[in-house]
Structures are given as structure tokens and as C-alpha cells.
Design a protein around this motif. Structure first.
Motif, mmCIF file in Angstrom:
data_model
loop_
_atom_site.group_PDB
_atom_site.id
_atom_site.type_symbol
_atom_site.label_atom_id
_atom_site.label_comp_id
_atom_site.label_asym_id
_atom_site.label_seq_id
_atom_site.Cartn_x
_atom_site.Cartn_y
_atom_site.Cartn_z
ATOM 1 N N VAL B 29 36.318 37.476 54.569
ATOM 2 C CA VAL B 29 37.572 38.178 54.267
ATOM 3 C C VAL B 29 38.617 37.184 53.744
ATOM 4 O O VAL B 29 39.337 37.478 52.786
ATOM 5 N N THR B 30 38.657 36.007 54.345
ATOM 6 C CA THR B 30 39.635 35.018 53.903
ATOM 7 C C THR B 30 39.404 34.626 52.444
ATOM 8 O O THR B 30 40.342 34.640 51.631
ATOM 9 N N ILE B 31 38.140 34.297 52.136
ATOM 10 C CA ILE B 31 37.845 33.908 50.753
ATOM 11 C C ILE B 31 38.126 35.073 49.802
ATOM 12 O O ILE B 31 38.735 34.915 48.740
ATOM 13 N N SER B 32 37.705 36.262 50.220
ATOM 14 C CA SER B 32 37.901 37.450 49.390
ATOM 15 C C SER B 32 39.400 37.686 49.147
ATOM 16 O O SER B 32 39.806 38.067 48.050
ATOM 17 N N THR B 33 40.211 37.448 50.167
ATOM 18 C CA THR B 33 41.651 37.657 50.028
ATOM 19 C C THR B 33 42.244 36.652 49.038
ATOM 20 O O THR B 33 43.039 37.026 48.162
ATOM 21 N N ILE B 34 41.828 35.403 49.170
ATOM 22 C CA ILE B 34 42.366 34.387 48.262
ATOM 23 C C ILE B 34 42.019 34.732 46.811
ATOM 24 O O ILE B 34 42.886 34.762 45.930
ATOM 25 N N ILE B 35 40.730 35.046 46.599
ATOM 26 C CA ILE B 35 40.310 35.372 45.228
ATOM 27 C C ILE B 35 40.957 36.685 44.762
ATOM 28 O O ILE B 35 41.481 36.781 43.650
ATOM 29 N N GLY B 36 40.937 37.683 45.637
ATOM 30 C CA GLY B 36 41.415 39.017 45.260
ATOM 31 C C GLY B 36 42.904 39.025 44.937
ATOM 32 O O GLY B 36 43.331 39.586 43.932
ATOM 33 N N VAL B 37 43.718 38.386 45.797
ATOM 34 C CA VAL B 37 45.165 38.373 45.557
ATOM 35 C C VAL B 37 45.462 37.585 44.281
ATOM 36 O O VAL B 37 46.285 37.997 43.458
ATOM 37 N N THR B 38 44.746 36.474 44.104
ATOM 38 C CA THR B 38 44.954 35.693 42.882
ATOM 39 C C THR B 38 44.638 36.533 41.647
ATOM 40 O O THR B 38 45.420 36.581 40.690
ATOM 41 N N LEU B 39 43.494 37.213 41.690
ATOM 42 C CA LEU B 39 43.130 38.074 40.560
ATOM 43 C C LEU B 39 44.193 39.140 40.310
ATOM 44 O O LEU B 39 44.573 39.404 39.171
ATOM 45 N N GLY B 40 44.660 39.730 41.387
ATOM 46 C CA GLY B 40 45.679 40.776 41.266
ATOM 47 C C GLY B 40 46.961 40.224 40.638
ATOM 48 O O GLY B 40 47.531 40.816 39.730
ATOM 49 N N VAL B 41 47.408 39.059 41.138
ATOM 50 C CA VAL B 41 48.633 38.445 40.633
ATOM 51 C C VAL B 41 48.493 38.107 39.148
ATOM 52 O O VAL B 41 49.420 38.293 38.356
ATOM 53 N N LEU B 42 47.281 37.635 38.771
ATOM 54 C CA LEU B 42 47.082 37.230 37.379
ATOM 55 C C LEU B 42 47.012 38.417 36.431
ATOM 56 O O LEU B 42 47.292 38.287 35.248
ATOM 57 N N THR B 43 46.604 39.569 36.948
ATOM 58 C CA THR B 43 46.327 40.670 36.015
ATOM 59 C C THR B 43 47.300 41.842 36.088
ATOM 60 O O THR B 43 47.259 42.705 35.222
ATOM 61 N N TYR B 44 48.190 41.896 37.099
ATOM 62 C CA TYR B 44 48.921 43.159 37.295
ATOM 63 C C TYR B 44 49.895 43.485 36.178
ATOM 64 O O TYR B 44 50.276 44.635 36.001
ATOM 65 N N ARG B 45 50.282 42.501 35.394
ATOM 66 C CA ARG B 45 51.295 42.774 34.379
ATOM 67 C C ARG B 45 50.747 43.223 33.039
ATOM 68 O O ARG B 45 51.506 43.744 32.222
ATOM 69 N N THR B 46 49.460 42.975 32.805
ATOM 70 C CA THR B 46 48.922 43.364 31.501
ATOM 71 C C THR B 46 47.744 44.317 31.649
ATOM 72 O O THR B 46 46.852 44.114 32.463
ATOM 73 N N GLU B 47 47.789 45.340 30.826
ATOM 74 C CA GLU B 47 46.874 46.469 30.910
ATOM 75 C C GLU B 47 45.388 46.070 30.882
ATOM 76 O O GLU B 47 44.631 46.397 31.780
ATOM 77 N N ARG B 48 44.992 45.342 29.839
ATOM 78 C CA ARG B 48 43.565 45.092 29.621
ATOM 79 C C ARG B 48 42.942 44.263 30.760
ATOM 80 O O ARG B 48 41.973 44.701 31.367
ATOM 81 N N PRO B 49 43.501 43.091 31.078
ATOM 82 C CA PRO B 49 42.919 42.301 32.166
ATOM 83 C C PRO B 49 42.908 43.062 33.486
ATOM 84 O O PRO B 49 41.980 42.944 34.277
ATOM 85 N N ARG B 50 43.947 43.879 33.681
ATOM 86 C CA ARG B 50 44.047 44.638 34.926
ATOM 87 C C ARG B 50 42.859 45.567 35.062
ATOM 88 O O ARG B 50 42.194 45.621 36.089
ATOM 89 N N ARG B 51 42.573 46.278 33.963
ATOM 90 C CA ARG B 51 41.476 47.240 34.035
ATOM 91 C C ARG B 51 40.126 46.546 34.158
ATOM 92 O O ARG B 51 39.237 47.025 34.841
ATOM 93 N N THR B 52 40.017 45.400 33.481
ATOM 94 C CA THR B 52 38.764 44.649 33.569
ATOM 95 C C THR B 52 38.522 44.194 35.011
ATOM 96 O O THR B 52 37.415 44.351 35.547
ATOM 97 N N ALA B 53 39.559 43.652 35.642
ATOM 98 C CA ALA B 53 39.411 43.176 37.013
ATOM 99 C C ALA B 53 38.988 44.305 37.945
ATOM 100 O O ALA B 53 38.093 44.141 38.784
ATOM 101 N N LEU B 54 39.616 45.461 37.770
ATOM 102 C CA LEU B 54 39.280 46.595 38.636
ATOM 103 C C LEU B 54 37.869 47.104 38.361
ATOM 104 O O LEU B 54 37.125 47.460 39.283
#
Lengths: 405, 215
Positions: B29-54
């Protein structure tokens, strides 16, 4: 004759902000949102940007703290070209208040206010005393509100906290984007008055955006009326904009009630009061009739022993009834104080059944009266004055070869 | 043999496995949180990367766990490593999705006023946006943790640590007297961990959420 005071705005002061040939073109839009605006904003004044929606007034304001980066042109703040400086450093020198206030909901009111001082590295003791000073200044008791969260404040209180936060590091300049726009009319009126009173002491240079011409007239030392592309249609004091609109666009924007709006600019203390005959409550009938005969008015104002207005009593009522003076005639409940505007006086007049309003001092003692005729002659006077002044000015400008944008 | 008899005899070993299981979940869970939050922070502002990550993290969650563990054995061999990697992948979707949702739900007026006061990009993110999105992000982490507790049992197929071992052993010995108590006690251990995790997140949420935004 009524004496109309000129505002401080008519003496040119040093310019705090200067926008030079400033433009903003948003990508993908054919027309510039702001089309090479030139504007001088004098130190210590409230300058209102007002215009129809979509005219670019908010964009223009955001160009000043570079929340929107200009496409071309220069921004000069306190004589320094800030067009290219670090925008975050720049913004810490400029207070910013928006309609939604934007308090940080997860921070207490004091932490909200302390935001900029903390970024500037003030020590905690200095920050604490500054927070308390500001809370008191905007009328929020520090002991009560310091540790509250924004959700526990009313809309009006949040707006005050927002103003305190914008003032925290004592910036010379404040930008306010429809700061009272989301507040109910009664609270808004109170906040506007409080803010004007505050401005008397803090004397900040304020750029204030609104779409409401009445707010502009009330709050502004100067008003810039903008048309599409943030083109300045007229930039002048409220008095002169109302009296001599530069063109049809400005006249339309001000609307038909311009003369009435001007009544909101003139105070009762600025005009000559008309003395009505008076008599004490315990005066005899003969004395009252004597007073009445000695003037051209149709009634006598009965005053109590503190010289406070009690009744308007006409000659007929005196002759027809022998009840005490305090019980005949009409109650003189239409009273205003000298700092009231002529609009207030007119309003009182319309409410009472008497075409005249009594002016009283702070303790309620009678000073004189304002009649309907006074109000209407003030309107005409204002109109003529301003027309002459702007004609003289136009001639001057013409002679100097300058063209007023 | 009743479960109580079994617990009396095997309690110590079972506790060891439960702790192992909990550690496996915690690490994942810890590793998943670090990776997941980072991914979220990196992608939440732009449409395309956001959808790709999800989309990608969404696909992870649809892979059957047996298959994913099996696939990871080829490059990584047996043991804890493939187990942790698979569990991290399963935890990503709820964390990434809630990070994005949380950051995007922050009132733009608040962010604008922060910017207008001279807060830079990182300060805004760390002091304003993440704290305001935090309750939603934390919910995502909690969902991820609950998913991972369950799937971690399957990690035993790649010889991973945890209570899964006992479940597989019991399944291999169906019909013997200890099979049922062994399986049931392992399942009870997993349930206990799940309850503890829920409780843990409740306390964490309480302690880390500002009073100003607590419901």
C-alpha cells in the motif's frame, strides 16, 4: 447657491501603477481581450474598472499582478518595470481580493491572514500582532475570530477576513475583483461603507473591478469605463462622468438615472440649509403664529427642549385645535444628518408626507432644512459646472495637442 | 478438530503469518500510494495523460490475480518481490483516481487566490491543493488497502508471504481433519487485518484532516 465640493481626485497625484500600451491576445481568439491600454493609476486612490461583461476589465486587472501574462506592453509599479520580474515576488507586493474570497478552508482565519507574511519570513511574534491588528481593523474581534475556520464565518465576515488577508503585508496596491458581488444588498452596502472608511486611513492604491455602475460611482475616486477590448471610453471622476459622458456608449452605460445618481455624490453638509421657522413645544399659540407670519413657509417646526424636531405645525392646525403643540400637525420624522447624501435626503422626503426634511446634528438638534427645490437646483448646478469644466479641459488638451483616449 | 483446538495448537504460527500478511499489505500500500499520488499529481491538469493513467491502472485491476502473479514469476522468480509488485499494481487505480478527483475538486477560486498572493506552483500544491484533496486521496488509499488485503492471500501461489500460504495448504489437504480449521483461521486472520486497516485509516483521517474541512 449650493456649493459643490470637488473631490481629491481633481488634483493629480503621483502615479502608482502605469500601464503602457498593454495588450493581451489569448491564443485562438481573433480579437485581443485587452487592446493596447494606456492608463495611469494615481497613488492612494480607488480606481474602478467598469464596463459590460466581456469588455476585458477582469483581464486588465489580472495583467497588473500578472495572473495573466501580457502579450505586449509594460507594467510600471512604483516607478519600476515589473513586466518581467518574478511573478510570485510581485504578487506578494500586491493585495488581491476576489468575489469568492478564496479563503483557505483548511487554515484558521489567522493562518489565512498570515499567509503572505510567512512567505516573506516575518517572525511569529510580528505576524501575531499584525493578524490581530488587521482583524480589529476590519471589524472582526481577534479573540473571537482568530482561531475560527472560514466555514464558521458568514459571507460578510469572510469578505472582511479576505480584505484583512490582502492587507497583511501592507502592500501599497490592492486589486479587488467584484469584492462585494456575492453579498446580499444590505450587507454589501455596509461593507462598502466600512471599506471606504478604512480606505480613509490606509490610503492604498486600489484597482477595483465591478460591472455595477452604482457601485463604481459610490466607491471610485476615478472611474474608467471600458468597452470591448478594454478600450477606455472615459476615465474621469464620477462627478464628471455623470455630468458629461464622453460619448453615447458612456451615456448608455450610466443609464437614464444619471442625475439621480449624482445625488448620491453630494452630501447635505455641502449645501446651504434653509432655515424654517421654529418654536419650542411649550410656546404659546401667539408665538407660533408670530413665527409663521415672519417667514414665507407654510409651517412651523416644533422643537423639544433639546432642540430636536417634534412636529410640523401649519397655521390652520393651530387655529382649529387647542390640543398641545406636540399632538397636532405632522410628525417630523424625516430627519437626516449632515453626512447623509442628497439621495438619502430625497428618500426621506418621499417617505414623509412633507416636502422637506430636517437636518440635525449628532445629538439630534435642528440645524436647518433641505427642500425638494434645493435638491433639484443642486442637480442643475452640478450639471452646468461639470459641463463647463470638461469643456475647458477639452480646450486645454486640444491646445496641448494631446488626445484624450 | 475444532477451530479453537486448532488455534490453541497453531496460534503462534498463525500470528506470525498474520504479521507477515500485514507487513506485505503495508509495504504494498505504501509503494502504491507513493506511485499513485505521484501519477495523479503529474496528470490531473491535462486531459490526455489523465485518461491514459486511469486507463492503464484500470487495466491492472481487471487482470485476474492468479494470472498476474503467474506472469510476474517469469521475469522475477518466486517470493516476495513478485507478490509486492502485483499488489502495488492492484492498488494503483483507486489511489490515482481519487488523487485526480480530489485535486480537481479543489475550488478554483481558492487556488487562484493562493496564486494571486504569490504562492508558487509547488507551494500551492503542497500547502493548498494536496491538503484540501487529502480526505479524498485517503479514501482511495483505504480502498486500495482493502483490495490488497484480499488479493495478498493469492500471493502464496508465487511463494509470497502471508496467510495465503495456510489457505493453499488447507486446500491441498481437503478431507484431512485440520484442513477446514486451517483455512477458516487464515480467513479470519485476513478479516481481522481488514478491520484493523479500516480502523487505522479512520484514525489517520481524523488526525491528518484539518478541522476546517472535516465534515
Amino acid at each position: 447657491m449650493p456649493d459643490v465640493t470637488t473631490t481629491a481626485a481633481s488634483q493629480p497625484t503621483e502615479s502608482m501603477i502605469s500601464l503602457q500600451d498593454l495588450s493581451k491576445i489569448f491564443p485562438g481568439q481573433p480579437k485581443p481581450a485587452v487592446d493596447s491600454i494606456d492608463m495611469e493609476i494615481p497613488a492612494g486612490e480607488i480606481v474602478i474598472l467598469v464596463g459590460p461583461s466581456g469588455c476585458g476589465k477582469t483581464t486588465t486587472m489580472r495583467l497588473i499582478n500578472r495572473l495573466i501574462e501580457p502579450t505586449s506592453g509594460r507594467i510600471i509599479l512604483e516607478g519600476e518595470d515589473v513586466t518581467k520580474v518574478n511573478p510570485d515576488q510581485l504578487r506578494r507586493r500586491i493585495g488581491y481580493v476576489i468575489q469568492q474570497v478564496g479563503l483557505f478552508p483548511h487554515h484558521t482565519i489567522s493562518d489565512n491572514i498570515a499567509t503572505v507574511p510567512r512567505m516573506l519570513g516575518w517572525d511569529e511574534k510580528r505576524i501575531r500582532s499584525r493578524v490581530d491588528e488587521l482583524l480589529a481593523m476590519v471589524g472582526l474581534d481577534p479573540g473571537t475570530y482568530r482561531d475560527r475556520y472560514p466555514k464558521n464565518l458568514s459571507g460578510g465576515q469572510r469578505q472582511r477576513a479576505g480584505v484583512a488577508r490582502a492587507l497583511s503585508a501592507d502592500p501599497p496596491v490592492m486589486l479587488m475583483d467584484e469584492p462585494f458581488g456575492a453579498i446580499d444588498p444590505i450587507t454589501r452596502d455596509r461593507l462598502q461603507n466600512e471599506f471606504l472608511r478604512l480606505q480613509q486611513t490606509i490610503r492604498k492604491t486600489i484597482v477595483f473591478v465591478t460591472h455595477d455602475i452604482d457601485e463604481a460611482i459610490k466607491m471610485g475616486d476615478r472611474i474608467a469605463i471600458l468597452r470591448e477590448g478594454s478600450k477606455i471610453a472615459q476615465y474621469d471622476t464620477p462627478e464628471r462622468i455623470l455630468a458629461a459622458p464622453a460619448d453615447d456608449f458612456v451615456a448608455d452605460f450610466i443609464g437614464a438615472g444619471a442625475s439621480l445618481k449624482r445625488l448620491g455624490l453630494t452630501r447635505v453638509r455641502d449645501i446651504e440649509l434653509i432655515p424654517w421657522p421654529t418654536a419650542g413645544v411649550d410656546a404659546t399659540r401667539t408665538e407660533v403664529l408670530e413665527a409663521l407670519r415672519g417667514s414665507d413657509k407654510g409651517a412651523v417646526l416644533i422643537l423639544d427642549d433639546q432642540r430636536r424636531p417634534v412636529r410640523w405645525v401649519g397655521g390652520r392646525e393651530i387655529q382649529r385645535s387647542d390640543r398641545p403643540l406636540a399632538e397636532i400637525g405632522l410628525p417630523s420624522d424625516a430627519v437626516v444628518q449632515p453626512h447623509a447624501t442628497l439621495a438619502d435626503a430625497l428618500n426621506e422626503m418621499l417617505k414623509s408626507r412633507f416636502g422637506c426634511v430636517a437636518v440635525v446634528d449628532g445629538s439630534g438638534a435642528y440645524m436647518g432644512s433641505v427642500e425638494f427645490g434645493t435638491v433639484s437646483s443642486v442637480i442643475q448646478e452640478l450639471r452646468r459646472d461639470a459641463r463647463e469644466r470638461s469643456r475647458a479641459e477639452a480646450d486645454e488638451l486640444h491646445a496641448a495637442g494631446a488626445v484624450n483616449a | 478438530m475444532t477451530i479453537l483446538d486448532y488455534l490453541a495448537a497453531q496460534g503462534g504460527r498463525l500470528l506470525g503469518l498474520t504479521i507477515e500478511h500485514a507487513i506485505l499489505v503495508l509495504v504494498s500500500v505504501t509503494i502504491s500510494t507513493i506511485i499513485g499520488v505521484t501519477l495523479g499529481v503529474l496528470t490531473y491538469r491535462t486531459e490526455r495523460p489523465r485518461r491514459t493513467a486511469l486507463a492503464i491502472t484500470g487495466i491492472f485491476l481487471t487482470i485476474p490475480s492468479f494470472a498476474l502473479f503467474g506472469l510476474l514469476v517469469a521475469p522475477l522468480g518466486l517470493g516476495a518481490t513478485p507478490a509486492v509488485i502485483a499488489l502495488v499494481m492492484y492498488g494503483l487505480l483507486p489511489i490515482v483516481r481519487n488523487t485526480i478527483t480530489g485535486l480537481r475538486s479543489v475550488d478554483p477560486a481558492i487556488v487562484e487566490s493562493a496564486q494571486g498572493m504569490g504562492m508558487g506552483r509547488y507551494r500551492r500544491l503542497l500547502r493548498i491543493e494536496l491538503p484540501l484533496a487529502w480526505p479524498i486521496i485517503l479514501t482511495g488509499v483505504r480502498v486500495a488497502a482493502v483490495i490488497i488485503v484480499g488479493i495478498a492471500a493469492v500471493a502464496a501461489v508465487v511463494n509470497g508471504p502471508g496467510l495465503g500460504k495456510d489457505i493453499f495448504r488447507a486446500l491441498a489437504r481437503v478431507g484431512t481433519p485440520t484442513a477446514v480449521p486451517q483455512a477458516v483461521s487464515a480467513v479470519l486472520g485476513i478479516i481481522a487485518i481488514a478491520i484493523l486497516i479500516d480502523f487505522f485509516f479512520m484514525i489517520v483521517a481524523r488526525l491528518t484532516t484539518s478541522r476546517g474541512i472535516r465534515a
